[in-house]
Design an enzyme around this catalytic site. Structure first.
Site, PDB file in Angstrom:
ATOM      1  N   GLU A   1     -18.467  23.574  52.259  1.00  0.00           N
ATOM      2  CA  GLU A   1     -17.797  23.240  50.884  1.00  0.00           C
ATOM      3  C   GLU A   1     -18.754  22.730  49.848  1.00  0.00           C
ATOM      4  O   GLU A   1     -18.398  22.938  48.484  1.00  0.00           O
ATOM      5  CB  GLU A   1     -16.733  22.059  51.305  1.00  0.00           C
ATOM      6  CG  GLU A   1     -17.553  20.834  51.728  1.00  0.00           C
ATOM      7  CD  GLU A   1     -16.440  19.656  52.060  1.00  0.00           C
ATOM      8  OE1 GLU A   1     -15.487  19.286  51.362  1.00  0.00           O
ATOM      9  OE2 GLU A   1     -16.539  19.196  53.169  1.00  0.00           O
ATOM     10  N   ASP A   2     -19.860  22.199  50.240  1.00  0.00           N
ATOM     11  CA  ASP A   2     -20.935  21.597  49.303  1.00  0.00           C
ATOM     12  C   ASP A   2     -21.737  22.714  48.812  1.00  0.00           C
ATOM     13  O   ASP A   2     -22.668  22.378  48.342  1.00  0.00           O
ATOM     14  CB  ASP A   2     -21.497  20.414  49.979  1.00  0.00           C
ATOM     15  CG  ASP A   2     -22.158  20.616  51.133  1.00  0.00           C
ATOM     16  OD1 ASP A   2     -22.537  21.914  51.532  1.00  0.00           O
ATOM     17  OD2 ASP A   2     -22.195  19.661  51.805  1.00  0.00           O
TER      18      ASP A   2
ATOM     19  N   ASP B   1     -24.436  26.198  63.992  1.00  0.00           N
ATOM     20  CA  ASP B   1     -25.194  27.119  63.425  1.00  0.00           C
ATOM     21  C   ASP B   1     -26.568  27.700  64.140  1.00  0.00           C
ATOM     22  O   ASP B   1     -27.022  28.875  64.119  1.00  0.00           O
ATOM     23  CB  ASP B   1     -25.640  26.891  62.017  1.00  0.00           C
ATOM     24  CG  ASP B   1     -26.248  25.373  61.820  1.00  0.00           C
ATOM     25  OD1 ASP B   1     -26.410  25.034  62.846  1.00  0.00           O
ATOM     26  OD2 ASP B   1     -26.422  25.042  60.921  1.00  0.00           O
TER      27      ASP B   1
END
Length: 759
Positions: A556-557, A644
């Site tokens: 989101e950032d 990730d």
């Protein structure tokens, strides 16, 4: 009339005299052998006839017809029937498919009995099954059962031979005559005949056996496995010996063999004749009879010289420097040197008549090995000399692929066995031989995902397919419910402005519900909100909402421009099997601490592309969720910022390639997710009541510090636990970054396609 009879008589007499003169010898031999036919039937021709090998072999090294170790076909058949009483078993007749319909393909291993001996190798096999995604602790869910009794060594002269197996298995309530059971075996039979006798009735069980004879192998039911040593690694395994710069394919030696020579008994004939092809130049064939306790009793005239020559060459050096390696049968049909030759990229030349090659149901050995005949040994040198160098190189490359995909560890051998059996349960969703024999291999291609080659990221170039021309933006949000921050709004606006964007999917990973639809910004593409389970592994769940091949994973950032997204997507379409993205990090080996290190510093080296802003193929969502065992997904959910790394490790393990970094306008800064905004059970911590990861174990607690240092420490712990689970470090380093044409060149901006990337 009298004259006519006279001429007929004279003609008959002349014919008889001519026949007696020219063909009398052959007629007498015919009458002689016909008279002996009732006494003894002559088997002719035989390759051991001394008239055939008179100029090539000494009489004492030929197999003798009266050798007691050579069983007749009738005796071999009787021995086979004593072991394989259910010789006509097929999956349709001896396997209960209904057990696999409700819970899928689940495998149950019998609990180990106290005091029951078990070898190191069988312990590795059981551990491989228990580490697989198919393992279950509930026998009611099981489709396949594995005995806890060690059945690997069934030579009753061996110290690892387990006695009274019949009595033990008959006492198991789940045995059911062997139905839906899988039995592993490496050694069967004993001196002198080494038949396939196991010493117990396998019933209707599937047999996964090394040195399988084609006569006893039940096609479509049994599985032939390779013979491997007790030192074979549990997981990971050493890589093959062929490197990218190993050209030309021709090496110092054309054909080599170095091994034992049996003076008597089964298997002695082939190895005794190997010295005939030795020329001391490009063909090296060395044998020694100096093995066993009483070898001197049976030594022949060649033994002393052979033993001296044998010590002159190093076995590993011969493997490294030879193009072809002879793999003759030993006492049994298989031998360790088969896997040794595969790893060394030394093309196996198989001399083991009647051997059912390992995993031949799936593997096309015609692309990786030369299958010869024991009776035509002398033709082998000329046959391998005729193979074109281009084909030799293709053979060598295929040996490396097969070694790495199916044979380099016990895990891979066991998992290949299970996958072959699983494919039989659903033939319409099984892997084709093309998938088994092409990178990345059958273990990494899930038929439940698709059976069409164009749906996978690995075959576009080979098959002429192209990935879809649109992508799905997948944004993970952990912000407080009821409000949308400015970074999210700007990100949605930038992504939706891309001409290649098909849809935006938002994964809402907070306990509170997402804002109503009216609060979300208007976009030119469909926007879908998915309520997550507040687990980090949800990020790579194969949601049905994702319909495009390409997935743009975003936090989101994340701050990206439309031009950056467009350029990165075009790069990904050229490399659809890799991760292509913006923020990168790297790993390194720390010799002082003896563990892998992790750094986020901007250097020329990169091995990880963070999924905070990265393109990859949607197939990796299925591979992440369905291929990896539950223990690794629990690790991701228990350690913040580990998901990730696991995705990068998974893609590198599949492709053996590094990720690709593309031009980024602004430097990415990792922002620690504010866990306080989400209640208990938020992303990054396991929900209450859930167990912490059991395999691999969770990292120990770190001293208190800043949120950033804790996050960095958890990433480093995650990296080392993943390397331990895989058995090696799959990540591949690179120094490549792809920029647009004319990027930062001193030319007019009108000539540049993405001028905004330079601002």
């Amino acid at each position: 009339m009298q004259t006519r009879k006279k001429y007929i008589f004279l003609t008959f007499l002349a014919s008889w005299l001519l026949l007696s003169f020219f063909g009398g010898d052959q007629l007498r031999r015919f009458i002689f052998f016909s008279g002996r036919k009732a006494e003894a039937r002559r088997n002719w021709p035989r390759w051991t006839d001394r008239t055939l090998l008179k100029s090539f072999a000494d009489p004492e090294e030929l197999q003798r017809d009266e050798d007691p170790s050579l069983l007749s076909p009738r005796e071999r058949r009787a021995a086979w029937l004593s072991v394989y009483r259910s010789s006509r078993c097929r999956m349709e007749t001896c396997f209960d498919f209904s057990r696999c319909e409700r819970h899928g393909f689940k495998v149950f291993t019998y609990p180990q009995e106290r005091g029951q001996p078990i070898s190191e190798t069988y312990s590795k096999i059981l551990s491989s099954i228990e580490r697989s995604r198919y393992h279950t602790l509930n026998p009611e869910e099981a489709c396949l059962f594995i005995l806890s009794i060690d059945t690997l060594d069934r030579d009753h002269l061996s110290g690892q031979y387990v006695r009274n197996v019949d009595e033990k298995i008959r006492g198991f309530p789940l045995w059911n005559g062997g139905r839906n059971h899988l039995i592993f075996n490496l050694y069967s039979g004993t001196w002198p005949s080494y038949t396939g006798e196991l010493g117990f009735d396998i019933g209707q069980a599937i047999l996964a056996k090394a040195s399988f004879d084609t006569d006893s192998f039940r096609p479509g039911f049994d599985v032939s496995i390779p013979l491997f040593s007790k030192d074979h690694p549990q997981r990971g395994g050493d890589r093959g010996w062929l490197y990218q710069d190993s050209v030309p394919p021709k090496k110092k030696y054309l054909l080599v063999f170095k091994g034992k020579r049996y003076l008597t008994g089964i298997g002695s004939g082939t190895r005794n004749a190997l010295h005939h092809i030795h020329n001391g130049k490009d063909i090296i064939s060395l044998t020694t009879c100096k093995h066993g306790k009483d070898w001197e009793k049976h030594k022949d005239t060649r033994c002393d010289k052979d033993n001296v020559d044998y010590e002159r060459f190093d076995y590993q050096e011969l493997l490294h420097n030879s193009t072809f390696c002879i793999v003759p049968r030993g006492r049994r049909l298989g031998s360790f040197r088969f896997l040794e030759a595969l790893q060394a990229a030394c093309i196996p030349v198989l001399l083991s008549d009647g051997w059912e090659l390992p995993f031949a149901e799936a593997i096309d050995w015609g692309k990786a090995a030369v299958v010869g005949s024991e009776r035509l040994l002398l033709q082998i040198p000329s046959a391998v000399r005729c193979i074109h160098p281009e084909r030799v190189l293709a053979f060598q490359q295929q040996t490396q692929f097969l070694w790495d995909a199916y044979f380099s560890s016990v895990d891979k051998i066991v998992h290949t066995t299970l996958e072959i059996i699983k494919d039989r349960l659903s033939p319409h969703r099984s892997r084709s031989r093309f998938l088994w024999n092409t990178l990345p291999g059958g273990l990494l291609v899930l038929p439940d995902f698709s059976t069409h080659l164009g749906d996978f990221p690995f075959y576009y170039l080979q098959q002429g397919y192209s990935p879809s021309k649109k992508f799905t933006a997948f944004i993970r949000v952990v912000s407080q419910a009821g409000s949308l921050t400015q970074p999210i709004l700007r990100l949605i606006q930038a992504v939706s402005g891309s001409q290649y964007c098909a849809q935006i999917v938002v994964l809402w990973s907070c306990e509170k519900p997402p804002p109503p639809s009216g609060k979300w910004p208007q976009s030119a593409v469909p926007l879908t909100i998915i309520q997550g389970r507040r687990k980090l592994s949800d990020r790579f769940f194969p949601f049905e909402a994702i319909q495009t091949d390409a997935v743009l994973s975003l936090d989101e950032d994340t701050s990206l421009s439309t031009s950056e997204v467009d350029f990165a997507f075009l790069v990904w379409r050229s490399f659809p099997e890799r991760i292509v993205g913006f923020p990168t990090q790297s790993h390194f080996w720390d010799p002082e601490q003896g563990r892998w290190g992790y750094t986020s510093k901007w250097t020329n080296e990169l091995s990880i592309v963070l999924t905070a802003a990265a393109f990859y193929h949607r197939y990796y969502h299925s591979l992440f969720t369905e291929y990896l065992p539950a223990g690794l997904r629990e690790l991701v959910d228990g350690l913040a910022a580990c998901e990730d790394i696991l995705m990068n490790v998974l893609v590198a393990a599949v492709t053996k390639l590094p990720p690709i970094k593309v031009t980024q306008r602004k430097q990415h800064k990792e922002v620690v997710a504010q866990q306080a905004e989400c209640r208990d059970g938020a992303a990054g911590t396991p929900p209450p009541g859930q167990r912490s990861p059991s395999a691999p174990h969770s990292a120990p607690a770190k001293p208190k510090g800043t949120a950033g240092s804790r996050r960095f420490s958890q990433r480093q712990d995650c990296l080392n636990q993943l390397a331990d689970w895989f058995g090696y470090m799959p990540l591949v380093s690179s120094q490549l970054r792809l920029d647009p044409v004319l990027f930062k060149d001193q030319v007019s901006v009108l000539r540049k396609k993405y001028p905004s990337l330079e601002k």
